[in-house]
Design an enzyme around this catalytic site. Structure first.
Site, mmCIF file in Angstrom:
data_model
loop_
_atom_site.group_PDB
_atom_site.id
_atom_site.type_symbol
_atom_site.label_atom_id
_atom_site.label_comp_id
_atom_site.label_asym_id
_atom_site.label_seq_id
_atom_site.Cartn_x
_atom_site.Cartn_y
_atom_site.Cartn_z
ATOM 1 N N SER A 175 16.022 -58.408 24.869
ATOM 2 C CA SER A 175 14.037 -58.133 24.120
ATOM 3 C C SER A 175 14.136 -56.690 24.467
ATOM 4 O O SER A 175 13.229 -55.995 24.027
ATOM 5 C CB SER A 175 13.359 -59.368 24.899
ATOM 6 O OG SER A 175 13.032 -60.616 24.932
ATOM 7 N N THR A 176 14.390 -56.019 25.603
ATOM 8 C CA THR A 176 14.013 -54.375 26.470
ATOM 9 C C THR A 176 14.042 -53.630 25.162
ATOM 10 O O THR A 176 12.965 -52.549 24.555
ATOM 11 C CB THR A 176 14.965 -53.822 27.050
ATOM 12 O OG1 THR A 176 15.274 -55.324 28.211
ATOM 13 C CG2 THR A 176 14.317 -52.781 27.831
ATOM 14 N N ALA A 229 10.572 -53.681 23.708
ATOM 15 C CA ALA A 229 9.135 -53.654 24.260
ATOM 16 C C ALA A 229 8.614 -52.766 24.242
ATOM 17 O O ALA A 229 8.530 -51.388 24.010
ATOM 18 C CB ALA A 229 9.692 -53.162 25.914
ATOM 19 N N ARG A 247 1.274 -63.354 32.540
ATOM 20 C CA ARG A 247 1.493 -62.281 33.248
ATOM 21 C C ARG A 247 0.457 -61.266 33.122
ATOM 22 O O ARG A 247 0.620 -61.516 32.544
ATOM 23 C CB ARG A 247 2.957 -62.011 33.157
ATOM 24 C CG ARG A 247 4.349 -60.600 33.213
ATOM 25 C CD ARG A 247 5.114 -60.653 31.744
ATOM 26 N NE ARG A 247 4.778 -60.659 30.560
ATOM 27 C CZ ARG A 247 4.122 -59.824 30.106
ATOM 28 N NH1 ARG A 247 4.542 -58.084 30.385
ATOM 29 N NH2 ARG A 247 4.663 -59.717 28.748
ATOM 30 N N ALA A 282 17.096 -55.254 33.201
ATOM 31 C CA ALA A 282 17.656 -55.890 34.591
ATOM 32 C C ALA A 282 19.409 -55.517 34.305
ATOM 33 O O ALA A 282 19.354 -54.722 35.614
ATOM 34 C CB ALA A 282 16.774 -57.247 34.415
ATOM 35 N N SER A 323 5.989 -56.724 33.544
ATOM 36 C CA SER A 323 7.854 -57.538 33.312
ATOM 37 C C SER A 323 8.914 -56.665 33.313
ATOM 38 O O SER A 323 9.424 -56.780 34.123
ATOM 39 C CB SER A 323 7.912 -58.346 32.062
ATOM 40 O OG SER A 323 7.241 -57.369 31.253
ATOM 41 N N GLU A 329 13.622 -61.510 32.902
ATOM 42 C CA GLU A 329 12.282 -62.522 33.130
ATOM 43 C C GLU A 329 13.633 -64.003 33.121
ATOM 44 O O GLU A 329 12.572 -65.318 32.771
ATOM 45 C CB GLU A 329 12.221 -62.940 31.633
ATOM 46 C CG GLU A 329 11.277 -63.224 30.413
ATOM 47 C CD GLU A 329 11.072 -63.009 29.872
ATOM 48 O OE1 GLU A 329 10.551 -63.730 28.982
ATOM 49 O OE2 GLU A 329 11.672 -62.424 28.665
ATOM 50 N N HIS A 362 1.696 -63.416 23.423
ATOM 51 C CA HIS A 362 1.422 -62.279 22.809
ATOM 52 C C HIS A 362 0.134 -62.851 21.653
ATOM 53 O O HIS A 362 0.432 -62.938 20.321
ATOM 54 C CB HIS A 362 2.095 -61.709 22.745
ATOM 55 C CG HIS A 362 1.472 -60.191 22.596
ATOM 56 N ND1 HIS A 362 0.463 -59.715 22.194
ATOM 57 C CD2 HIS A 362 2.464 -59.373 23.277
ATOM 58 C CE1 HIS A 362 0.304 -57.836 22.092
ATOM 59 N NE2 HIS A 362 0.961 -57.978 23.392
ATOM 60 N N HIS A 421 5.738 -65.331 23.763
ATOM 61 C CA HIS A 421 6.041 -63.443 23.749
ATOM 62 C C HIS A 421 7.294 -64.258 25.352
ATOM 63 O O HIS A 421 8.012 -63.243 25.680
ATOM 64 C CB HIS A 421 5.145 -63.457 23.920
ATOM 65 C CG HIS A 421 5.382 -61.561 24.619
ATOM 66 N ND1 HIS A 421 5.729 -60.612 23.491
ATOM 67 C CD2 HIS A 421 4.742 -61.205 25.065
ATOM 68 C CE1 HIS A 421 6.091 -59.590 24.121
ATOM 69 N NE2 HIS A 421 5.169 -59.689 25.327
ATOM 70 N N GLY A 458 5.028 -50.563 28.177
ATOM 71 C CA GLY A 458 4.985 -49.335 28.897
ATOM 72 C C GLY A 458 5.489 -50.646 30.377
ATOM 73 O O GLY A 458 5.978 -51.303 30.420
ATOM 74 N N GLU A 461 -3.652 -51.004 29.924
ATOM 75 C CA GLU A 461 -3.809 -52.095 29.188
ATOM 76 C C GLU A 461 -4.745 -53.388 29.745
ATOM 77 O O GLU A 461 -5.142 -53.672 30.899
ATOM 78 C CB GLU A 461 -2.485 -52.569 29.211
ATOM 79 C CG GLU A 461 -1.048 -51.711 28.390
ATOM 80 C CD GLU A 461 0.088 -52.536 28.402
ATOM 81 O OE1 GLU A 461 0.770 -51.781 27.512
ATOM 82 O OE2 GLU A 461 0.600 -53.469 28.763
ATOM 83 N N ARG A 487 -4.622 -61.898 28.614
ATOM 84 C CA ARG A 487 -3.951 -61.827 27.116
ATOM 85 C C ARG A 487 -4.226 -63.632 26.969
ATOM 86 O O ARG A 487 -4.551 -64.053 25.388
ATOM 87 C CB ARG A 487 -1.935 -61.869 27.250
ATOM 88 C CG ARG A 487 -1.562 -60.410 26.957
ATOM 89 C CD ARG A 487 -0.079 -60.628 27.221
ATOM 90 N NE ARG A 487 0.625 -58.817 26.920
ATOM 91 C CZ ARG A 487 1.679 -58.281 26.868
ATOM 92 N NH1 ARG A 487 2.431 -59.172 27.586
ATOM 93 N NH2 ARG A 487 1.686 -57.425 26.913
#
Length: 532
Positions: free
Chosen positions: A43-44, A47, A385, A17, A390, A374, A243, A350, A50, A121, A289
């Site tokens: 966090s990016t 990941a 989510r 972001a 995200s 986030e 997660h 997560h 995707g 997913e 999830r």
């Protein structure tokens, strides 16, 4: 000596972001991007899966919107969902233009053409996840960071820990505008003053509040806590996504097993080899999830086992190595060959679905203060989510925030004469063991009492404990020099209190909030909004 800095835009956070915003703004603006550790500590880069977007001719905006609304269990804000999905293609095209190396596949036509490979997913009705093998976040982050380093107007500052926001109200001036932030420079130990026309919280979530998490150590709710202290409302903090599949191994710290494995046919099994997801949901391994995490939690408690197993070994070895090279290599480091063996997995905290209330431009309740990624609550995720929405949210709202800032630029001046941080009444601590102890206690009781399955009794017990901790932390903060550990503990304890308050207010089970005392849905879905 502490220093004073002035920028047009101060971005607190160096992930997807924050970097997207910095790169979207024009080159004539002075921009500071702060990271409280190294630039890649967020966090990016972790990941894997995707970015969800409507890219295929067989997919539609309506389908992506509908899937998101279903996953959000009735709490998504429809306007936020539609806005995000409608902007998804443009966001991906922007990333491709930056040079992000998304995975391609041979289309098999006579022209020898290639298209981007899309995977599917949990919760998605179409293949719409564009990815870079199973390391999408790293590919995006490295590309954007390289671009940012090439821009002379963007100042990238690491080892800078934001302590608190500076507002007109806090300084006793008329108005509520955000003027900047006090920031600890870990290299000097001094707290510097950053003034800015616009301040942006892009600090990530708060999953580190739990004992077991897939997140890096820095996800301590800093943006949410600073915004709350500055007078911003927060929303839906009871919805913390666990997660379902993190690698269970004593040496494996925070390693996530991407949901894309289940999208490509991996099966969840008990130690006996028996599948169990069909007993819980017709979608089996492709259920959302929260459903999968609760099912795993239930089976682990029912059987008294430490983990369950995720098995993709029935797929060709070449397919596994091509599509999941990161997972394959990482598991191999721990002696697990996923082409031949199942992967031991457990749920772990997560993603923080709630956050700071913002509008369609990421603007908070406080003028000139934005929250994106986030840290924010846009209404996109609702009570749960959906996978890979995200990262999309990061790009869409960062680009929207940039547009809003540019529209206000001529009417927004750089704040002047901000006071320096006052450290005259504090001393160096000789009792840091208190910080370490409180940190451990907080994360353990949050895991035990505010985890995947909750009760009112557990929540009240957690609330009592966190209020005691907050009092201790406040006393410590008032008397000793700030450190990264103290700042993070202060923020994390505050966000834990807000999470518990939110959970106690919701008298139903919806999405990620599941309580044994209120197992049913209420007829009307209402957001949990807390006001300072």
């Amino acid at each position: 000596m502490s220093q004073h800095f002035g920028h047009d835009v101060l971005i607190i956070g160096s992930g997807a972001a924050g970097l997207t915003l910095a790169l979207t703004l024009p080159g004539n603006l002075r921009i500071a991007v702060l990271s409280k550790g190294q630039l890649d500590n967020g966090s990016t880069p972790h990941a894997q899966g995707g970015v969800a977007a409507v890219l295929d001719d067989t997919d539609t905006v309506e389908s992506h919107v509908e899937d998101t609304l279903i996953a959000g269990a009735g709490l998504c804000r429809a306007d936020a969902v539609r806005f995000t999905v409608e902007q998804s293609r443009a966001a991906i095209e922007w990333l491709i233009a930056q040079g992000v190396p998304f995975t391609r596949e041979d289309t098999g036509d006579d022209e020898g053409g290639f298209a981007y490979h899309l995977t599917r997913e949990g919760g998605h009705s179409h293949r719409r996840i564009i990815h870079a093998a199973d390391a999408t976040g790293a590919a995006i982050f490295n590309t954007l960071l390289d671009k940012a380093r090439q821009r002379p107007n963007i100042e990238l500052l690491d080892e800078r820990v934001a302590v608190d926001l500076i507002t007109e109200h806090k300084l006793g001036r008329p108005g509520r505008r955000c003027l900047g932030a006090y920031v600890l420079n870990r290299a000097t130990g001094e707290v510097d003053t950053f003034a800015a026309r616009f301040v942006v919280l892009a600090c990530g979530g708060a999953a580190k509040v739990y004992l077991y998490t897939s997140n890096p150590d820095g996800n301590t709710g800093d943006g949410i806590a600073m915004a709350w202290r500055a007078g911003c409302r927060v929303g839906n903090l009871e919805f913390n996504q666990f997660h379902p599949t993190c690698l269970y191994h004593p040496q494996a710290k925070n390693f996530l097993i991407t949901e894309a494995l289940r999208g490509e046919g991996a099966l969840l099994k008990l130690p006996s080899g028996e599948r169990f997801m069909p007993r819980f949901d017709a979608r089996a391994e492709l259920a959302p999830r929260d459903v999968v995490a609760r099912a795993i939690d239930h089976e682990m408690k029912r059987l008294g086992i430490d983990c369950v197993y995720l098995d993709i070994s029935h797929k060709p070895a070449a397919f596994i190595k091509e599509h999941f090279p990161t997972v394959y290599e990482r598991c191999l480091d721990f002696g697990i060959d996923i082409t031949r063996q199942p992967i031991p997995v457990v749920p772990a905290a997560h993603y923080t679905c709630g956050g700071v209330l913002v509008d369609q431009h990421g603007l908070t309740d406080v003028p000139d203060l934005y929250a994106i990624g986030e840290s924010s609550f846009t209404g996109l995720h609702g009570a749960n989510r959906m996978a890979s929405n995200s990262l999309l949210e990061c790009f869409v709202y960062a680009r929207s925030a940039a547009q809003d800032m540019l529209a206000k630029l001529d009417d927004t001046e750089l704040p002047q004469a901000l006071p320096s941080w006052d450290a005259s009444q504090v001393t160096d601590s000789d009792e840091d063991v208190i910080i370490a102890h409180n940190w451990d206690e907080l994360r353990r009781f949050m895991w035990d009492y505010v985890g995947i399955v909750r009760t009112t009794k557990r929540l009240l017990r957690a609330q009592h404990r966190v209020r005691l901790l907050l009092a201790e932390i406040d006393e410590f903060y008032s008397n000793y020099k700030v450190t990264r550990d103290l700042i993070e503990l202060r923020n994390l304890a505050l966000v834990a209190d807000l999470m518990i308050r939110s959970a106690l207010e919701r008298k139903e089970s919806r999405g990620l909030h599941y309580t044994l005392d209120y197992p049913n849905l209420l007829p009307e879905a209402v957001d949990t909004i807390l006001t300072p």
